[in-house]
Design a protein around this motif. Structure first.
Motif, short mmCIF file in Angstrom:
data_model
loop_
_atom_site.label_atom_id
_atom_site.label_comp_id
_atom_site.label_asym_id
_atom_site.label_seq_id
_atom_site.Cartn_x
_atom_site.Cartn_y
_atom_site.Cartn_z
N UNK A 26 -4.17 -2.96 -108.33
CA UNK A 26 -4.74 -4.25 -108.63
C UNK A 26 -5.02 -4.99 -107.35
N UNK A 27 -5.67 -6.13 -107.48
CA UNK A 27 -5.95 -6.92 -106.28
C UNK A 27 -4.77 -7.84 -105.99
N UNK A 28 -4.81 -8.44 -104.82
CA UNK A 28 -3.78 -9.38 -104.42
C UNK A 28 -4.03 -10.79 -104.96
N UNK A 32 1.46 -13.80 -103.59
CA UNK A 32 1.91 -14.11 -102.25
C UNK A 32 2.36 -12.81 -101.62
N UNK A 33 1.91 -12.57 -100.42
CA UNK A 33 2.24 -11.34 -99.72
C UNK A 33 3.02 -11.69 -98.46
N UNK A 34 4.14 -11.05 -98.29
CA UNK A 34 4.98 -11.33 -97.14
C UNK A 34 5.23 -10.08 -96.31
N UNK A 35 5.53 -10.35 -95.05
CA UNK A 35 5.97 -9.29 -94.14
C UNK A 35 7.42 -9.58 -93.76
N UNK A 36 8.23 -8.56 -93.83
CA UNK A 36 9.63 -8.64 -93.43
C UNK A 36 9.90 -7.50 -92.45
N UNK A 48 6.47 -13.30 -91.91
CA UNK A 48 5.34 -14.16 -92.25
C UNK A 48 4.93 -13.90 -93.69
N UNK A 49 4.24 -14.87 -94.28
CA UNK A 49 3.74 -14.70 -95.64
C UNK A 49 2.45 -15.48 -95.80
N UNK A 50 1.65 -15.04 -96.74
CA UNK A 50 0.39 -15.71 -97.04
C UNK A 50 0.18 -15.75 -98.54
N UNK A 51 -0.29 -16.89 -99.00
CA UNK A 51 -0.63 -17.04 -100.41
C UNK A 51 -2.10 -16.72 -100.55
N UNK A 52 -2.40 -15.71 -101.35
CA UNK A 52 -3.75 -15.16 -101.39
C UNK A 52 -4.79 -16.20 -101.79
N UNK A 53 -4.50 -16.99 -102.78
CA UNK A 53 -5.54 -17.85 -103.36
C UNK A 53 -5.99 -18.96 -102.41
N UNK A 72 -7.84 -9.86 -96.12
CA UNK A 72 -9.20 -9.30 -96.11
C UNK A 72 -9.61 -9.10 -97.56
N UNK A 73 -10.51 -9.94 -98.03
CA UNK A 73 -10.91 -9.87 -99.43
C UNK A 73 -11.59 -8.55 -99.78
N UNK A 74 -12.41 -8.07 -98.88
CA UNK A 74 -13.17 -6.85 -99.17
C UNK A 74 -12.26 -5.63 -99.24
N UNK A 75 -11.33 -5.56 -98.30
CA UNK A 75 -10.43 -4.41 -98.26
C UNK A 75 -9.22 -4.57 -99.16
N UNK A 76 -9.00 -5.79 -99.63
CA UNK A 76 -7.81 -6.10 -100.43
C UNK A 76 -6.54 -5.75 -99.64
#
Length: 125
Positions: A26-28, A32-36, A48-53, A72-76
């Motif tokens: 599925x898409x993101x 919310x996507x985080x790096x640990x 770090x983390x980013x909220x996709x929307x 990256x929206x195109x690469x998801x």
């Protein structure tokens, strides 16, 4: 959601690496996507983390000004650009994702439901 982290490797101190987290299934969108990261003998820590929307981002103090998280929206994918690396950044880096994450919970690993397998970053002095 299956996550695949990539981009780790060996780099000299002061160098750069770019990690990427890809989702399959599925898409993101709405995630919310985080790096640990987890160094040997240490607990897993937030990077770090980013909220996709809305692209809202959060960074650990130790990486502010050196690391940049982006989507990256195109690469998801969610990427982590890491500059000015130091040996203290050596760790296995994991990406994680979850829906409905509130800002105050973005830094906690227990918040995230889905995890990638990790990619090793080694910074030599």
């Amino acid at each position: 959601v299956q996550l695949q982290a990539s981009g780790g490797g060996l780099v000299q101190a002061g160098g750069s690496l770019r990690l990427s987290c890809a989702a399959s299934g599925r898409t993101f969108r709405s995630y919310t996507v985080g790096w640990f990261r987890q160094a040997p003998g240490k607990e897993r820590e937030f990077v770090a983390a980013i909220r996709w929307n809305d692209r809202f981002t959060s960074y650990a103090e130790s990486v502010k000004g050196r690391f940049t998280i982006s989507k990256d929206n195109l690469k998801n994918t969610v990427d982590l650009q890491m500059n000015s690396l130091s040996p203290e950044d050596t760790a296995v880096y994991y990406c994680a994702a979850s829906q409905g994450v509130i800002v105050s919970a973005m830094r906690s690993p227990t918040t995230y439901r889905y995890w990638g397998q990790g990619t090793l970053v080694t910074v030599s002095s």
